[in-house]
Enzyme design. Sequence first.
Site, PDB file in Angstrom:
ATOM      1  N   HIS A  77      -3.304  -8.244   1.593  1.00 54.45           N
ATOM      2  CA  HIS A  77      -2.172  -7.659   2.324  1.00 54.45           C
ATOM      3  C   HIS A  77      -2.583  -6.564   3.313  1.00 54.45           C
ATOM      4  O   HIS A  77      -1.946  -5.511   3.404  1.00 54.45           O
ATOM      5  CB  HIS A  77      -1.132  -7.125   1.338  1.00 54.45           C
ATOM      6  CG  HIS A  77      -0.459  -8.195   0.515  1.00 54.45           C
ATOM      7  ND1 HIS A  77      -0.314  -9.497   0.951  1.00 54.45           N
ATOM      8  CD2 HIS A  77       0.108  -8.147  -0.731  1.00 54.45           C
ATOM      9  CE1 HIS A  77       0.324 -10.200   0.022  1.00 54.45           C
ATOM     10  NE2 HIS A  77       0.572  -9.419  -1.015  1.00 54.45           N
ATOM     11  N   HIS A 131       7.588  -8.879   2.034  1.00 50.56           N
ATOM     12  CA  HIS A 131       7.306  -9.039   0.612  1.00 50.56           C
ATOM     13  C   HIS A 131       8.508  -8.653  -0.261  1.00 50.56           C
ATOM     14  O   HIS A 131       8.356  -7.948  -1.267  1.00 50.56           O
ATOM     15  CB  HIS A 131       6.081  -8.203   0.237  1.00 50.56           C
ATOM     16  CG  HIS A 131       5.284  -8.752  -0.898  1.00 50.56           C
ATOM     17  ND1 HIS A 131       5.822  -8.975  -2.148  1.00 50.56           N
ATOM     18  CD2 HIS A 131       3.992  -9.140  -0.980  1.00 50.56           C
ATOM     19  CE1 HIS A 131       4.880  -9.461  -2.940  1.00 50.56           C
ATOM     20  NE2 HIS A 131       3.756  -9.578  -2.258  1.00 50.56           N
ATOM     21  N   GLU A 142       6.811 -15.501   0.417  1.00 57.49           N
ATOM     22  CA  GLU A 142       6.237 -14.916   1.619  1.00 57.49           C
ATOM     23  C   GLU A 142       5.863 -16.035   2.581  1.00 57.49           C
ATOM     24  O   GLU A 142       4.877 -16.733   2.368  1.00 57.49           O
ATOM     25  CB  GLU A 142       5.004 -14.099   1.236  1.00 57.49           C
ATOM     26  CG  GLU A 142       5.305 -13.000   0.246  1.00 57.49           C
ATOM     27  CD  GLU A 142       4.171 -12.817  -0.762  1.00 57.49           C
ATOM     28  OE1 GLU A 142       3.067 -12.436  -0.361  1.00 57.49           O
ATOM     29  OE2 GLU A 142       4.401 -13.073  -1.960  1.00 57.49           O
TER      30      GLU A 142
HETATM   31  C1  BGC Z   1       0.206 -11.873  -4.224  1.00 55.71           C
HETATM   32  C2  BGC Z   1       0.076 -11.463  -5.665  1.00 55.71           C
HETATM   33  C3  BGC Z   1       0.165  -9.976  -5.731  1.00 55.71           C
HETATM   34  C4  BGC Z   1       1.497  -9.579  -5.154  1.00 55.71           C
HETATM   35  C5  BGC Z   1       1.794  -8.119  -5.186  1.00 55.71           C
HETATM   36  C6  BGC Z   1       1.523 -11.421  -3.747  1.00 55.71           C
HETATM   37  O1  BGC Z   1       1.679 -11.759  -2.409  1.00 55.71           O
HETATM   38  O2  BGC Z   1       0.032 -13.249  -4.058  1.00 55.71           O
HETATM   39  O3  BGC Z   1      -1.130 -11.909  -6.200  1.00 55.71           O
HETATM   40  O4  BGC Z   1       0.019  -9.492  -7.024  1.00 55.71           O
HETATM   41  O5  BGC Z   1       1.573 -10.025  -3.841  1.00 55.71           O
HETATM   42  O6  BGC Z   1       0.728  -7.331  -5.025  1.00 55.71           O
END
Ligand code: BGC
Length: 397
Positions: free
Chosen positions: A150, A224, A362
């Site tokens: 991210h 998210h 997402e």
């Molecule tokens: C990821 C997860 C992660 C989450 C929050 C998601 O987009 O795929 O693995 O734990 O985000 O951090």
Amino acid sequence: MTTSRRTVITAAAAAGLAASAATTGTAHAKSGGDSAGSGGDSAGKGGAVKEHFGTLADGTDVDRWTIENGRTRLRVLSYGGIVQSLEIPDRHGRRANVSLGFDDLDSYVANSPYFGALIGRYGNRIARGTFTLDGKKYQLPINDGPNSLHGGDKGFDKHVWSVEAFRKGADVGLTLRRVSPDGEMGYPGTLTVRVDYTLTAEGDFRIDYEATTDKATVVNLTNHTYYNLAGEGSGSIYNHRLEIAAARYTPVDKTLIPTGELARVAGTPFDFRRTKEIGRDIREAHQQVLYGQGIDHNFVLDKGITSRPEHFLTVTEPESGRVMRIATTEPGAQFYTGNFLTGTFAGTSGKVYRQGDAFALETQHFPDSPNQPSFPSTVLRPGQTYRSTTVHSFSTR
Ligand code: BGC
């Protein structure tokens, strides 16, 4: 919590249009927890309300914006472009907040697993935080096992965005802007980003992303938001009924990096081509489910990349009757069943969040695309404009 200053700005005024219709006035702002549909906004339909939400350790003020259209109300923080709450009606017209979050800024800074946040520059994982572009190797921060997740440890979710309200016809919305400097979190190029959060007259929630660069770079923006259509803090989402138009998904290794294969969902827990309960196969001892501690996988959408958002998903919560449909221009969507919510903090309503209490969807290009030549490209070059749109439509049944 302090009572905050509240400025009421109509969308029309904010858009620089005739201000004669402007609703003005002040109201006693409630603290951040006012997310369960209790109203109190004095701006009226189409008005955008801005209030002080908190102050970061470096002294930067963070605002919370509220917009409303149709039966939908959306609250967004200038910090991280975070969707703090999203209120939609059930089949009896009762609104509830269906997105997980916190009622104070400190919790977002200290604890948040990306609740509601804008994710950039690269949503999802890049293997070992490294990629090569035009012969040059780049190193990003490692913040998730051996990988970069991210956008690194200070991604777009941890910056304050500039926010402006707008009205376009019957739509109301917020434009968020930020310029990410060359080299930020290891990514090349100055990236100029604009994100529009729009509520349509029907109460649909549309997100438009746009970015340009002054050097070749990679980009994969997403949001998210964690959803629970029964209402935030109400327990598990395993009873929600889900359909995803995806015959394939991208299986991962144990660090959640795609193997490169586009595997068929047929005969696996990842088959949502016909509506089924999210929890139905979540306890199957399938290797991929074990790696993700649930589902945490990118689905390869049958529709592929499209210039206009196309429908790919319907999710229904049977008790409330709330239905969300999602359309996107993107080729993929990470479906994440809140596997790493471990009961270590409480959310907006004061209830503790546990594993499976929400799901995220997402929309995105596939994870680790910069290292996977067979995946659709995430490269953006000077002169090109990155564009991505996702629309969430709400109804009841
Ligand atoms: C990821 C997860 C992660 C989450 C929050 C998601 O987009 O795929 O693995 O734990 O985000 O951090």
